[in-house]
Scaffold this active site. Structure first.
Site, PDB file in Angstrom:
ATOM      1  N   HIS A 172       4.613  16.321   9.426  1.00  9.84           N
ATOM      2  CA  HIS A 172       3.301  15.728   9.795  1.00  9.84           C
ATOM      3  C   HIS A 172       3.489  15.345  11.393  1.00  9.84           C
ATOM      4  CE1 HIS A 172       3.103  14.496   5.827  1.00  9.84           C
ATOM      5  NE2 HIS A 172       4.448  14.764   5.657  1.00  9.84           N
ATOM      6  N   GLU A 247       8.334  13.573  11.784  1.00  8.81           N
ATOM      7  CA  GLU A 247       6.760  13.074  12.816  1.00  8.81           C
ATOM      8  C   GLU A 247       6.975  13.665  14.054  1.00  8.81           C
ATOM      9  OE1 GLU A 247       4.197  11.670  11.302  1.00  8.81           O
ATOM     10  OE2 GLU A 247       4.918  10.221   9.675  1.00  8.81           O
TER      11      GLU A 247
END
Length: 285
Positions: A172, A247
């Site tokens: 992500h 992330e």
């Protein structure tokens, strides 16, 4: 050879001796010539043969050297390109892994220039898959393209055990409202719901975070050790294998957005993920 005429003043014995020496010299010369002709007519001996050099032992292939050889990996590229156009499907409620319900999925974030998280995650996942496969790993992606809808987060979370994988990495990029926020971080399920979500997942997160740092990326200052612990992510809660959500970048941060938008930057992210997985696989033996 013609005889040399004798001088009238030479005695007979001297003339005979001179003639004898000249004849002997002629015989020696003729013999030398004959020997030379004989030697020249013989074939030269072949040079001594050398035993062929031993072939070097073949070096081990990349697959044989790598700790990734045979590792079964599920890569989960976050979101999907069709999610934004399917709000009803995205609003479906699915199991969150802790007895609750949550939305099927979301459209994700994007950079200020409009580059979407789903495209970033898809591209990095493909690059990561190619590097892993070249090293001998077996890789499954949770989606087949960047134009579809879903799958929902519960399906993504169960994919590791359903594909008998060793590990799940969900890719992500974050979208903090403050553009000054920067840095990568990892998310793990906490408190863990099974043994795999405990120490094995923590070790996986550490290996991935270390690899990102060694690749020159900056860790997030928002989380101590760039590690976030959350109970609400179905992708992690439903995994029965070590599972980490990465992330990789803050898409609203201008500097990190520029890296995420570049093919070279995405390749760097992919290589760091592979390096982290290789380190983790080597440590687990």
């Amino acid at each position: 050879m013609a005889d040399v005429p004798a001088s009238p003043s030479d005695p007979p014995d001297h003339r005979r001796r001179t003639r004898f020496l000249m004849i002997g010299a002629a015989v020696v010369v003729l013999a030398a010539v004959a020997i030379g002709l004989f030697i020249g007519s013989r074939p030269l001996p072949a040079p001594p043969t050398q035993a062929p050099a031993a072939s070097p032992s073949p070096s081990p292939s990349v697959n044989e050297r790598s700790a990734l050889a045979g590792l079964r990996v599920v890569l989960d590229p976050g979101h999907n390109g069709g999610n934004a156009a399917a709000p009803a499907e995205m609003a479906q409620q699915v199991d969150n892994g802790r007895g609750g319900r949550k939305h099927c999925n979301t459209a994700g974030t994007s950079t200020a220039g409009g580059y979407p998280e789903h495209a970033f995650a898809w591209d990095v996942a493909q690059r990561t898959r190619d590097l892993l496969q070249a090293a001998g790993a077996e890789v499954t992606l949770t989606r087949d393209d960047d134009t579809g809808v879903g799958p929902c987060v519960d399906v993504r979370g169960r994919s590791a055990q359903e594909h008998d994988a060793d590990v799940l990495v969900s890719l992500h990029a974050d979208g903090a409202d403050n553009p000054e926020v920067a840095g990568y971080f990892a998310i793990v399920s906490d408190p863990p719901l099974n043994d795999a979500q405990g120490q094995p997942t923590r070790e996986l997160a550490t290996a991935l975070l270390d690899a990102l740092g060694q690749a020159g990326f900056a860790p997030s200052s928002s989380y101590p050790g760039a590690l976030s612990e959350r109970p609400d992510l179905a992708t992690l809660n439903l995994a029965e294998r070590p599972a980490v959500l990465l992330e990789l970048a803050e898409m609203r941060n201008p500097e990190e957005a520029a890296v995420a938008e570049s093919p070279e930057g995405r390749q760097r992210y992919a290589q760091a993920v592979v390096d982290g997985l290789e380190r983790w696989a080597a440590d687990r033996g």
